[in-house]
Design a protein around this motif. Structure first.
Motif, short mmCIF file in Angstrom:
data_model
loop_
_atom_site.label_atom_id
_atom_site.label_comp_id
_atom_site.label_asym_id
_atom_site.label_seq_id
_atom_site.Cartn_x
_atom_site.Cartn_y
_atom_site.Cartn_z
N ASP A 142 6.96 -105.59 78.47
CA ASP A 142 6.52 -105.61 77.08
C ASP A 142 6.01 -106.96 76.61
N LYS A 143 6.54 -108.05 77.15
CA LYS A 143 6.17 -109.36 76.61
C LYS A 143 4.70 -109.69 76.85
N LEU A 146 2.80 -108.95 73.61
CA LEU A 146 3.08 -109.67 72.38
C LEU A 146 1.82 -110.39 71.90
N LEU A 290 6.18 -115.26 69.94
CA LEU A 290 6.03 -113.82 69.87
C LEU A 290 4.71 -113.41 69.22
N ARG A 291 4.33 -114.11 68.17
CA ARG A 291 3.13 -113.74 67.42
C ARG A 291 2.10 -114.85 67.33
N ASN A 331 2.49 -102.42 68.37
CA ASN A 331 3.78 -102.66 69.01
C ASN A 331 3.59 -102.69 70.53
N GLY A 332 4.13 -103.73 71.19
CA GLY A 332 3.90 -103.91 72.61
C GLY A 332 4.45 -102.79 73.46
#
Length: 384
Positions: A142-143, A146, A290-291, A331-332
């Motif tokens: 998932d990362k 991001l 993260l963002r 959303n990842g």
């Protein structure tokens, strides 16, 4: 109106925090709320979840809360259903290998959280079995999805850094011990026998981040410790924390890049986000979380002078430039689910398979070996 094609997904472990929030609610149900996954032929793929877990009451409550009807505590029965094509696993790590093995034997495509197994041998055997069975397989990474890391990927692809020299990562936060404030993570995370430990949890993440954004990992040196040896579980009972809660790793990558990543559940946050990566290159540097992602180019890099006798007057953070979004970031977890569903339905490209997951388990295993033996450990190629 587009033709809707149902695809059955056995979702095991959805009563847990990650399985429920990110995979069921923010991914599968969000995909349904958005009208399904459009395919290249104009049809729409419609996920039909079958919820699986050990507690029937929790499953019934969860299903009722979201208007779902299919749930069971019998994994074998769920895998035997004719309307099921995919098995997804978000259980505790110690239960994952056996369940995925059953799903592969049933001919189901595999999508799973990481680590894929508790040992490298187990992870490799799962990948080999899935290949032999001819089923498609994927591992949550998932990362990579991001916003901050997607901006970082854009910088790498565009050659912003020149020759990349180093990567520095800081991850973690204070997880309360559970005595006077409830812990934010389940107690099994701190018991080795249950598959806990920050190395087995986070090194697979760092593996795919480093491999996908920069270069393959060729050697690891790690120091691992348990800073908080006594914790309190969900019932308020004290227990001994047998698993590591902090790891300090040095990863040597192809091309001479050196990555240093600290991972800790016993650190208080003094940074903008819970995870941040600083990448330094000959032409520029970036700090991604993260963002957000900020950059400083070679031409705009200031010239600090070390003088401990005078107060610092440079506003160092103000000298960096924000990387614009230039895109919409979903959303990842949901984004990767959609890619995997297209991979299953129409053989669309997909990179992050059980072999990638096995390499992550390998890095965790070698990191723990490095810590035990107090030495640098090379990372060999995995044979298929």
């Amino acid at each position: 109106m587009s033709t809707r094609i149902p695809i059955g997904i056995v979702m095991n472990g959805v009563t847990g925090r990650m399985g429920y929030r990110q995979h069921l609610v923010r991914s599968i149900l969000a995909i349904r709320d958005g009208g399904g996954v459009p395919l290249s032929d104009g049809t729409v793929l419609w996920p039909e979840p079958v919820l699986v877990g050990r507690n029937e009451a929790k499953l019934r409550d969860l299903a009722a809360r979201h208007g779902l009807t299919e749930f069971t505590t019998d994994l074998g029965a769920a895998l035997a259903r004719d309307d099921v094509q995919i098995y997804f696993d978000a259980q505790v790590t110690s239960e994952r290998e056996k369940a995925i093995g059953l799903a592969v034997a049933a001919g189901r495509h595999i999508y799973t959280e990481k680590p894929t197994a508790t040992t490298l041998h187990g992870a490799v055997e799962l990948a080999r079995a899935a290949d032999a069975a001819g089923v498609k397989h994927g591992v949550v990474q998932d990362k990579l999805f991001l916003p901050g890391l997607r901006k970082l990927q854009r910088l790498v692809d565009g050659g912003f850094f020149g020759r990349i020299l180093s990567v520095r990562g800081e991850f973690g936060y204070w997880v309360f011990e559970g005595d006077w404030q409830a812990a934010q993570r389940p107690s099994w995370n701190y018991r080795t026998a249950d598959g806990g430990g920050i190395v087995v949890d986070m090194f697979p993440h760092w593996h795919y981040v480093l491999e996908q954004l920069f270069a393959p990992v060729r050697a690891v040196t790690a120091h691992v410790t348990t800073h908080i040896p006594r914790r309190w579980d969900e019932r308020g009972a004290a227990y001994e924390a047998t698993a590591d809660d902090s790891a300090y790793g040095i990863f040597e990558l192809d091309g001479g890049v050196v990555a240093q990543i600290n991972s800790s559940w016993a650190v208080r946050v003094y940074r903008d986000e819970l995870v941040e990566f600083q990448v330094d290159g000959t032409e520029g540097s970036a700090v991604a979380g993260l963002r957000a992602c900020r950059v400083q180019h070679r031409a705009t890099t200031p010239k600090p002078v070390w003088n401990p006798d005078l107060p610092v007057t440079d506003a160092f953070r103000a000298q960096w430039q924000e990387v614009p979004d230039n895109d919409e970031y979903d959303n990842g977890f949901k984004a990767q689910w959609e890619i995997f569903l297209r991979h299953v339905a129409e053989d669309a490209p997909y990179t992050w398979d059980l072999w990638s997951g096995a390499r992550g388990v390998q890095l965790a295993e070698l990191g723990l070996q490095s810590a035990r033996e107090g030495r640098r450990v090379e990372v060999p190629e995995l044979g298929r």
